[in-house]
Design a protein around this motif. Sequence first.
Motif, PDB file in Angstrom:
ATOM      1  N   ARG A 178       0.824  -1.204   0.000  1.00  0.00           N
ATOM      2  CA  ARG A 178       0.000   0.000   0.000  1.00  0.00           C
ATOM      3  C   ARG A 178       0.861   1.258   0.000  1.00  0.00           C
ATOM      4  O   ARG A 178       0.482   2.272  -0.587  1.00  0.00           O
ATOM      5  CB  ARG A 178      -0.935  -0.007   1.206  1.00  0.00           C
ATOM      6  N   SER A 179       2.012   1.228   0.646  1.00  0.00           N
ATOM      7  CA  SER A 179       2.852   2.418   0.711  1.00  0.00           C
ATOM      8  C   SER A 179       3.554   2.708  -0.616  1.00  0.00           C
ATOM      9  O   SER A 179       4.026   3.817  -0.836  1.00  0.00           O
ATOM     10  CB  SER A 179       3.904   2.261   1.809  1.00  0.00           C
ATOM     11  N   ALA A 180       3.633   1.726  -1.485  1.00  0.00           N
ATOM     12  CA  ALA A 180       4.320   1.905  -2.761  1.00  0.00           C
ATOM     13  C   ALA A 180       3.598   2.901  -3.662  1.00  0.00           C
ATOM     14  O   ALA A 180       4.217   3.624  -4.424  1.00  0.00           O
ATOM     15  CB  ALA A 180       4.478   0.565  -3.474  1.00  0.00           C
ATOM     16  N   ARG A 181       2.285   2.943  -3.584  1.00  0.00           N
ATOM     17  CA  ARG A 181       1.505   3.891  -4.380  1.00  0.00           C
ATOM     18  C   ARG A 181       0.391   4.440  -3.506  1.00  0.00           C
ATOM     19  O   ARG A 181      -0.649   3.816  -3.364  1.00  0.00           O
ATOM     20  CB  ARG A 181       0.930   3.227  -5.624  1.00  0.00           C
ATOM     21  N   PRO A 182       0.606   5.600  -2.912  1.00  0.00           N
ATOM     22  CA  PRO A 182      -0.407   6.162  -2.017  1.00  0.00           C
ATOM     23  C   PRO A 182      -1.746   6.355  -2.717  1.00  0.00           C
ATOM     24  O   PRO A 182      -1.794   6.608  -3.925  1.00  0.00           O
ATOM     25  CB  PRO A 182       0.187   7.509  -1.617  1.00  0.00           C
ATOM     26  N   ALA A 183      -2.813   6.233  -1.961  1.00  0.00           N
ATOM     27  CA  ALA A 183      -4.162   6.379  -2.517  1.00  0.00           C
ATOM     28  C   ALA A 183      -4.360   7.796  -3.034  1.00  0.00           C
ATOM     29  O   ALA A 183      -3.907   8.766  -2.431  1.00  0.00           O
ATOM     30  CB  ALA A 183      -5.188   6.056  -1.452  1.00  0.00           C
ATOM     31  N   GLY A 184      -5.042   7.902  -4.140  1.00  0.00           N
ATOM     32  CA  GLY A 184      -5.357   9.201  -4.709  1.00  0.00           C
ATOM     33  C   GLY A 184      -4.247   9.811  -5.541  1.00  0.00           C
ATOM     34  O   GLY A 184      -4.423  10.875  -6.117  1.00  0.00           O
ATOM     35  N   VAL A 185      -3.096   9.162  -5.612  1.00  0.00           N
ATOM     36  CA  VAL A 185      -1.988   9.684  -6.401  1.00  0.00           C
ATOM     37  C   VAL A 185      -1.874   8.848  -7.665  1.00  0.00           C
ATOM     38  O   VAL A 185      -1.617   7.659  -7.599  1.00  0.00           O
ATOM     39  CB  VAL A 185      -0.657   9.627  -5.612  1.00  0.00           C
ATOM     40  N   SER A 186      -2.129   9.464  -8.777  1.00  0.00           N
ATOM     41  CA  SER A 186      -2.027   8.733 -10.036  1.00  0.00           C
ATOM     42  C   SER A 186      -0.901   9.338 -10.864  1.00  0.00           C
ATOM     43  O   SER A 186      -0.636  10.534 -10.788  1.00  0.00           O
ATOM     44  CB  SER A 186      -3.344   8.794 -10.803  1.00  0.00           C
ATOM     45  N   PRO A 187      -0.229   8.508 -11.655  1.00  0.00           N
ATOM     46  CA  PRO A 187       0.853   9.030 -12.491  1.00  0.00           C
ATOM     47  C   PRO A 187       0.309   9.997 -13.538  1.00  0.00           C
ATOM     48  O   PRO A 187      -0.787   9.837 -14.037  1.00  0.00           O
ATOM     49  CB  PRO A 187       1.438   7.776 -13.146  1.00  0.00           C
ATOM     50  N   VAL A 188       1.083  11.019 -13.815  1.00  0.00           N
ATOM     51  CA  VAL A 188       0.682  12.030 -14.790  1.00  0.00           C
ATOM     52  C   VAL A 188       1.666  11.976 -15.947  1.00  0.00           C
ATOM     53  O   VAL A 188       2.873  12.067 -15.745  1.00  0.00           O
ATOM     54  CB  VAL A 188       0.687  13.432 -14.150  1.00  0.00           C
ATOM     55  N   ALA A 189       1.136  11.842 -17.148  1.00  0.00           N
ATOM     56  CA  ALA A 189       1.984  11.810 -18.335  1.00  0.00           C
ATOM     57  C   ALA A 189       2.276  13.227 -18.796  1.00  0.00           C
ATOM     58  O   ALA A 189       1.529  14.157 -18.521  1.00  0.00           O
ATOM     59  CB  ALA A 189       1.276  11.032 -19.440  1.00  0.00           C
ATOM     60  N   GLY A 190       3.370  13.393 -19.479  1.00  0.00           N
ATOM     61  CA  GLY A 190       3.688  14.699 -20.036  1.00  0.00           C
ATOM     62  C   GLY A 190       5.153  15.041 -19.853  1.00  0.00           C
ATOM     63  O   GLY A 190       5.954  14.237 -19.376  1.00  0.00           O
ATOM     64  N   HIS A 191       5.488  16.263 -20.213  1.00  0.00           N
ATOM     65  CA  HIS A 191       6.868  16.736 -20.143  1.00  0.00           C
ATOM     66  C   HIS A 191       7.363  16.718 -18.694  1.00  0.00           C
ATOM     67  O   HIS A 191       6.728  17.268 -17.806  1.00  0.00           O
ATOM     68  CB  HIS A 191       6.969  18.151 -20.716  1.00  0.00           C
ATOM     69  N   GLY A 192       8.476  16.059 -18.430  1.00  0.00           N
ATOM     70  CA  GLY A 192       9.059  16.001 -17.105  1.00  0.00           C
ATOM     71  C   GLY A 192       8.429  14.992 -16.168  1.00  0.00           C
ATOM     72  O   GLY A 192       8.761  14.949 -14.986  1.00  0.00           O
ATOM     73  N   ALA A 193       7.501  14.179 -16.664  1.00  0.00           N
ATOM     74  CA  ALA A 193       6.794  13.234 -15.801  1.00  0.00           C
ATOM     75  C   ALA A 193       7.749  12.186 -15.234  1.00  0.00           C
ATOM     76  O   ALA A 193       7.615  11.797 -14.069  1.00  0.00           O
ATOM     77  CB  ALA A 193       5.664  12.556 -16.566  1.00  0.00           C
ATOM     78  N   TRP A 194       8.698  11.731 -16.033  1.00  0.00           N
ATOM     79  CA  TRP A 194       9.637  10.700 -15.555  1.00  0.00           C
ATOM     80  C   TRP A 194      10.481  11.245 -14.398  1.00  0.00           C
ATOM     81  O   TRP A 194      10.617  10.611 -13.371  1.00  0.00           O
ATOM     82  CB  TRP A 194      10.525  10.241 -16.708  1.00  0.00           C
ATOM     83  N   ARG A 195      10.974  12.453 -14.545  1.00  0.00           N
ATOM     84  CA  ARG A 195      11.773  13.063 -13.474  1.00  0.00           C
ATOM     85  C   ARG A 195      10.901  13.319 -12.235  1.00  0.00           C
ATOM     86  O   ARG A 195      11.317  13.043 -11.115  1.00  0.00           O
ATOM     87  CB  ARG A 195      12.376  14.379 -13.969  1.00  0.00           C
ATOM     88  N   ALA A 196       9.711  13.823 -12.433  1.00  0.00           N
ATOM     89  CA  ALA A 196       8.828  14.143 -11.316  1.00  0.00           C
ATOM     90  C   ALA A 196       8.397  12.886 -10.554  1.00  0.00           C
ATOM     91  O   ALA A 196       8.086  12.960  -9.369  1.00  0.00           O
ATOM     92  CB  ALA A 196       7.606  14.899 -11.815  1.00  0.00           C
ATOM     93  N   SER A 197       8.385  11.759 -11.221  1.00  0.00           N
ATOM     94  CA  SER A 197       7.938  10.535 -10.555  1.00  0.00           C
ATOM     95  C   SER A 197       8.900  10.114  -9.448  1.00  0.00           C
ATOM     96  O   SER A 197       8.509   9.406  -8.524  1.00  0.00           O
ATOM     97  CB  SER A 197       7.782   9.390 -11.564  1.00  0.00           C
ATOM     98  N   GLY A 198      10.147  10.557  -9.510  1.00  0.00           N
ATOM     99  CA  GLY A 198      11.111  10.205  -8.499  1.00  0.00           C
ATOM    100  C   GLY A 198      11.265  11.238  -7.393  1.00  0.00           C
ATOM    101  O   GLY A 198      11.971  11.024  -6.426  1.00  0.00           O
ATOM    102  N   LEU A 199      10.586  12.368  -7.546  1.00  0.00           N
ATOM    103  CA  LEU A 199      10.694  13.424  -6.544  1.00  0.00           C
ATOM    104  C   LEU A 199       9.680  13.196  -5.427  1.00  0.00           C
ATOM    105  O   LEU A 199       8.596  12.667  -5.668  1.00  0.00           O
ATOM    106  CB  LEU A 199      10.438  14.784  -7.198  1.00  0.00           C
ATOM    107  N   PRO A 200      10.019  13.623  -4.201  1.00  0.00           N
ATOM    108  CA  PRO A 200       9.044  13.492  -3.109  1.00  0.00           C
ATOM    109  C   PRO A 200       7.862  14.408  -3.347  1.00  0.00           C
ATOM    110  O   PRO A 200       7.990  15.463  -3.970  1.00  0.00           O
ATOM    111  CB  PRO A 200       9.822  13.894  -1.871  1.00  0.00           C
ATOM    112  N   ARG A 201       6.722  14.018  -2.836  1.00  0.00           N
ATOM    113  CA  ARG A 201       5.505  14.839  -3.021  1.00  0.00           C
ATOM    114  C   ARG A 201       5.251  15.700  -1.840  1.00  0.00           C
ATOM    115  O   ARG A 201       5.437  15.489  -0.768  1.00  0.00           O
ATOM    116  CB  ARG A 201       4.307  13.937  -3.275  1.00  0.00           C
TER     117      ARG A 201
END
Length: 70
Positions: free
Chosen positions: A47-70
């Motif tokens: 469950r901690s691997a993908r928090p609820a309500g957080v979905s991946p967003v496609a687009g420019h910089g999405a790959w880099r943003a996926s590794g940043l803390p929220r």
Amino acid sequence: MSAEEPLFRVVRGNPTAEELAALVGVILLRSRPTGTPAQAARSAWTRSARPAGVSPVAGHGAWRASGLPR
């Protein structure tokens, strides 16, 4: 209802064994509770691997943003 009495019976037609099996499957699925038992069985680590309500967003910089803390 006695132990020998069937849960349901066919009153019209002559269904095959496959058709009866499909009917039993549908009845069993429909009689399950409406909750989400599959989610409850997941571990806290999963469950901690993908928090609820957080979905991946496609687009420019999405790959880099996926590794940043929220």
